[in-house]
Design a protein around this motif. Structure first.
Motif, PDB file in Angstrom:
ATOM      1  N   ARG A 164     -20.199  12.006   2.499  1.00 30.86           N
ATOM      2  CA  ARG A 164     -20.623  11.576   3.829  1.00 30.86           C
ATOM      3  C   ARG A 164     -20.269  12.621   4.881  1.00 30.86           C
ATOM      4  NH1 ARG A 164     -18.954   6.746   1.369  1.00 30.86           N
ATOM      5  NH2 ARG A 164     -16.833   6.873   2.177  1.00 30.86           N
ATOM      6  N   LEU A 165     -19.093  13.222   4.742  1.00 34.28           N
ATOM      7  CA  LEU A 165     -18.676  14.239   5.709  1.00 34.28           C
ATOM      8  C   LEU A 165     -19.536  15.497   5.607  1.00 34.28           C
ATOM      9  CD1 LEU A 165     -14.805  13.856   5.357  1.00 34.28           C
ATOM     10  CD2 LEU A 165     -16.196  13.243   7.349  1.00 34.28           C
ATOM     11  N   ARG A 166     -19.884  15.905   4.381  1.00 37.63           N
ATOM     12  CA  ARG A 166     -20.736  17.084   4.203  1.00 37.63           C
ATOM     13  C   ARG A 166     -22.073  16.910   4.913  1.00 37.63           C
ATOM     14  NH1 ARG A 166     -19.210  16.999  -1.150  1.00 37.63           N
ATOM     15  NH2 ARG A 166     -21.165  15.967  -1.710  1.00 37.63           N
ATOM     16  N   GLU A 167     -22.640  15.714   4.777  1.00 37.87           N
ATOM     17  CA  GLU A 167     -23.938  15.466   5.386  1.00 37.87           C
ATOM     18  C   GLU A 167     -23.822  15.349   6.906  1.00 37.87           C
ATOM     19  OE1 GLU A 167     -26.753  15.873   3.704  1.00 37.87           O
ATOM     20  OE2 GLU A 167     -25.235  16.463   2.237  1.00 37.87           O
ATOM     21  N   ALA A 168     -22.694  14.861   7.389  1.00 39.80           N
ATOM     22  CA  ALA A 168     -22.497  14.713   8.835  1.00 39.80           C
ATOM     23  C   ALA A 168     -22.305  16.063   9.519  1.00 39.80           C
ATOM     24  CB  ALA A 168     -21.310  13.804   9.117  1.00 39.80           C
ATOM     25  N   GLY A 169     -21.743  17.018   8.812  1.00 41.61           N
ATOM     26  CA  GLY A 169     -21.516  18.327   9.405  1.00 41.61           C
ATOM     27  C   GLY A 169     -20.606  19.175   8.536  1.00 41.61           C
ATOM     28  N   SER A 224     -11.799  22.203   1.964  1.00 40.48           N
ATOM     29  CA  SER A 224     -11.875  21.177   0.929  1.00 40.48           C
ATOM     30  C   SER A 224     -12.566  21.704  -0.327  1.00 40.48           C
ATOM     31  CB  SER A 224     -12.602  19.933   1.435  1.00 40.48           C
ATOM     32  OG  SER A 224     -12.732  19.002   0.374  1.00 40.48           O
ATOM     33  N   VAL A 225     -11.757  22.078  -1.277  1.00 41.41           N
ATOM     34  CA  VAL A 225     -12.265  22.531  -2.574  1.00 41.41           C
ATOM     35  C   VAL A 225     -12.990  21.384  -3.274  1.00 41.41           C
ATOM     36  CG1 VAL A 225     -11.549  23.335  -4.855  1.00 41.41           C
ATOM     37  CG2 VAL A 225     -10.503  24.306  -2.793  1.00 41.41           C
ATOM     38  N   ALA A 226     -12.449  20.171  -3.174  1.00 41.81           N
ATOM     39  CA  ALA A 226     -13.058  19.010  -3.825  1.00 41.81           C
ATOM     40  C   ALA A 226     -14.463  18.761  -3.289  1.00 41.81           C
ATOM     41  CB  ALA A 226     -12.193  17.769  -3.611  1.00 41.81           C
ATOM     42  N   SER A 227     -14.635  18.872  -1.985  1.00 43.22           N
ATOM     43  CA  SER A 227     -15.952  18.683  -1.396  1.00 43.22           C
ATOM     44  C   SER A 227     -16.900  19.804  -1.785  1.00 43.22           C
ATOM     45  CB  SER A 227     -15.826  18.607   0.130  1.00 43.22           C
ATOM     46  OG  SER A 227     -17.085  18.397   0.731  1.00 43.22           O
ATOM     47  N   ALA A 228     -16.428  21.030  -1.724  1.00 42.49           N
ATOM     48  CA  ALA A 228     -17.264  22.185  -2.082  1.00 42.49           C
ATOM     49  C   ALA A 228     -17.767  22.086  -3.510  1.00 42.49           C
ATOM     50  CB  ALA A 228     -16.471  23.475  -1.889  1.00 42.49           C
ATOM     51  N   ASN A 229     -16.917  21.605  -4.407  1.00 42.34           N
ATOM     52  CA  ASN A 229     -17.278  21.539  -5.821  1.00 42.34           C
ATOM     53  C   ASN A 229     -18.272  20.424  -6.131  1.00 42.34           C
ATOM     54  OD1 ASN A 229     -15.830  23.746  -6.709  1.00 42.34           O
ATOM     55  ND2 ASN A 229     -13.997  22.559  -7.219  1.00 42.34           N
ATOM     56  N   ARG A 269     -18.378  22.231   3.194  1.00 40.87           N
ATOM     57  CA  ARG A 269     -19.518  22.735   2.426  1.00 40.87           C
ATOM     58  C   ARG A 269     -19.167  23.988   1.625  1.00 40.87           C
ATOM     59  NH1 ARG A 269     -24.347  21.762   6.934  1.00 40.87           N
ATOM     60  NH2 ARG A 269     -24.093  19.475   7.019  1.00 40.87           N
ATOM     61  N   TYR A 270     -19.836  24.138   0.483  1.00 39.41           N
ATOM     62  CA  TYR A 270     -19.467  25.168  -0.498  1.00 39.41           C
ATOM     63  C   TYR A 270     -19.412  26.562   0.110  1.00 39.41           C
ATOM     64  CZ  TYR A 270     -19.511  28.114  -4.638  1.00 39.41           C
ATOM     65  OH  TYR A 270     -19.198  29.075  -5.575  1.00 39.41           O
ATOM     66  N   GLY A 299     -19.112  29.358 -10.615  1.00 43.85           N
ATOM     67  CA  GLY A 299     -18.530  29.607  -9.302  1.00 43.85           C
ATOM     68  C   GLY A 299     -17.790  28.439  -8.691  1.00 43.85           C
ATOM     69  N   HIS A 300     -17.300  27.489  -9.522  1.00 43.38           N
ATOM     70  CA  HIS A 300     -16.486  26.416  -8.930  1.00 43.38           C
ATOM     71  C   HIS A 300     -15.253  27.027  -8.269  1.00 43.38           C
ATOM     72  CE1 HIS A 300     -12.981  26.268 -11.626  1.00 43.38           C
ATOM     73  NE2 HIS A 300     -13.808  26.598 -12.600  1.00 43.38           N
ATOM     74  N   LEU A 301     -14.688  26.309  -7.330  1.00 48.38           N
ATOM     75  CA  LEU A 301     -13.563  26.817  -6.540  1.00 48.38           C
ATOM     76  C   LEU A 301     -12.255  26.115  -6.876  1.00 48.38           C
ATOM     77  CD1 LEU A 301     -15.450  27.004  -3.118  1.00 48.38           C
ATOM     78  CD2 LEU A 301     -15.114  28.837  -4.799  1.00 48.38           C
ATOM     79  N   GLY A 302     -12.234  25.427  -8.017  1.00 43.97           N
ATOM     80  CA  GLY A 302     -11.050  24.667  -8.379  1.00 43.97           C
ATOM     81  C   GLY A 302      -9.803  25.492  -8.611  1.00 43.97           C
TER      82      GLY A 302
END
Length: 404
Positions: free
Chosen positions: A28-33, A316-321, A51-52, A341-344
């Motif tokens: 939800r946060l990614r889509e909001a901005g 936020s790595v979790a969100s980017a992934n 975002r990634y 290219g995951h960022l974990g």
């Protein structure tokens, strides 16, 4: 609790939801901005990047400093660690970071990691032997927890009789109880005393282990060496990061497999596929949702938003992934995923130094578990599982399982 949006935020952030439903909340946060200003877990203002492309760029941006000297005092509190535990790579920028990492790499060799492969396998088998007859176990307390502690102690050269309750110490620091802050202070004091004593004993009687090698780097000739605080902090960081993250990664991965019996069967039949699966499991539900906080050394534009110098930035790595802008169908767990290219494990100069060790431990732990218990299943209803109450650590408190 609902976290009201501050000026510059495009959506309110519910900190409790980041624990109970992190991926739905981040979606939800990614889509909001791309960037949100909010009140962080420490009660201070912070900027959350979701975002990634922005997270990946931020992880490698030299303008985003790890050095707390660049933090605006009114906006950051953080851990109050003594210098002997705080002078580590997670608080350094170049040139100090470059110097210390170069020195550590000399001791943290692939050869030393590879030498641990058979001891890790034996430890995993011994832990499974201990619980097999009972038909059920808590995989966190009985397996995912003890395994990394044994590995890190072997790596550092901690004698069996000197191994302590590291989990109690790390628990007190990673998810402190606001009403029992004395426990965190006690844990910090006990950790410092432990490592000070351990270094003294290794200095008096060096052995074939990582800590002895680091002491040799510290005590060597020339200017390009470690300070005493850097030495102690490195030992602390290796224990803290190497233990905490691996416990959660093993636990999260086992749960993902329990939710997907067919995938668990496939990996049991083809344990060689575990290597490729490691990266996907790390992307899917890694142990560190947020990268270590950063502080802009100047005003920085992230995702079209200007973040002022000195404020706290949380990537936020979790969100980017889980960002569909980079990963096709990111909510699908796919060990054969084409996108890389995951960022974990980070990105850039701060990429995880212990990644090869974490990979090896996790692969062995999973392969041994799946081979030993083909009838592995949850021993409690799925909804009863509880997660650590932290937005910085993604891990189960317990994972009760049974087998036929």
């Amino acid at each position: 609790m609902q976290n009201s949006a501050l000026p510059g935020a495009s959506a309110p952030i519910d900190l409790a939801a980041l624990v109970s439903d992190p991926y739905g909340t981040y979606a939800r946060l990614r889509e909001a901005g791309p960037v949100h200003r909010f009140t962080g877990p420490d009660g201070r203002p912070a900027w959350l990047v979701t975002r990634y492309e922005d997270v990946r760029a931020g992880l490698a941006d030299p303008r985003l400093s790890l050095d707390k000297a660049h933090a605006a005092r009114e906006n950051y509190s953080g851990f109050s660690l003594p210098a002997a535990l705080d002078s580590n790579l997670l608080n350094m920028d170049p040139p100090d970071h470059t110097r210390v990492r170069r020195l550590v790499v000399k001791a943290f060799t692939p050869g030393r990691t590879e030498k641990l492969r058979e001891p890790v396998r034996r430890t995993a088998e011994a832990l499974l032997d201990a619980v097999e007859a009972g038909g059920r176990a808590d995989l966190i307390a009985d397996y995912a927890g003890p395994l990394p502690i044994t590995v890190i102690c072997d790596l550092l050269g901690v004698a069996q009789e000197d191994r302590r309750d590291f989990r109690a110490w790390t628990d007190a620091m990673i998810a402190p109880d606001p009403e029992r802050t004395h426990l965190m202070k006690e844990a910090i004091g006990e950790l410092l005393a432990f490592f000070t004593g351990l270094i003294a004993s290794k200095r008096a009687a060096p052995a074939d282990d990582l800590l002895s090698d680091l002491i040799a780097v510290r005590d060597g000739e020339g200017d390009d060496r470690l300070s005493e605080d850097e030495l102690t902090s490195l030992a602390f960081l290796i224990l803290f990061a190497g233990y905490e993250n691996t416990v959660h990664l093993i636990g999260n991965t086992v749960l993902a497999l329990l939710d997907r019996p067919e995938l668990m069967r496939q990996l049991r039949m083809n344990p060689d596929g575990m290597r490729a699966a490691f990266d996907e499991f790390t992307r899917w539900d890694g142990p560190a949702p947020l990268a270590i906080r950063r502080f802009p050394v100047e005003d920085v534009e992230i995702g079209g938003v200007t973040v002022p110098a000195g404020e706290t930035v949380l990537l936020s790595v979790a969100s980017a992934n889980r960002d569909p802008r980079h990963f096709d169908d990111p909510e699908r767990l796919d060990p054969n995923r084409a996108e890389k290219g995951h960022l974990g494990l980070g990105h850039g100069i701060h990429y995880c130094l212990g990644a090869p060790l974490a990979r090896m431990e996790t692969e062995i732990a999973l392969a041994a578990l799946l081979e030993r218990f083909p009838g592995l299943a949850l021993d409690v209803p799925r909804e009863e599982l509880k997660w650590r109450p932290s937005v910085r650590a993604r891990g189960l408190i317990s994972l009760p399982v049974r087998w036929k």
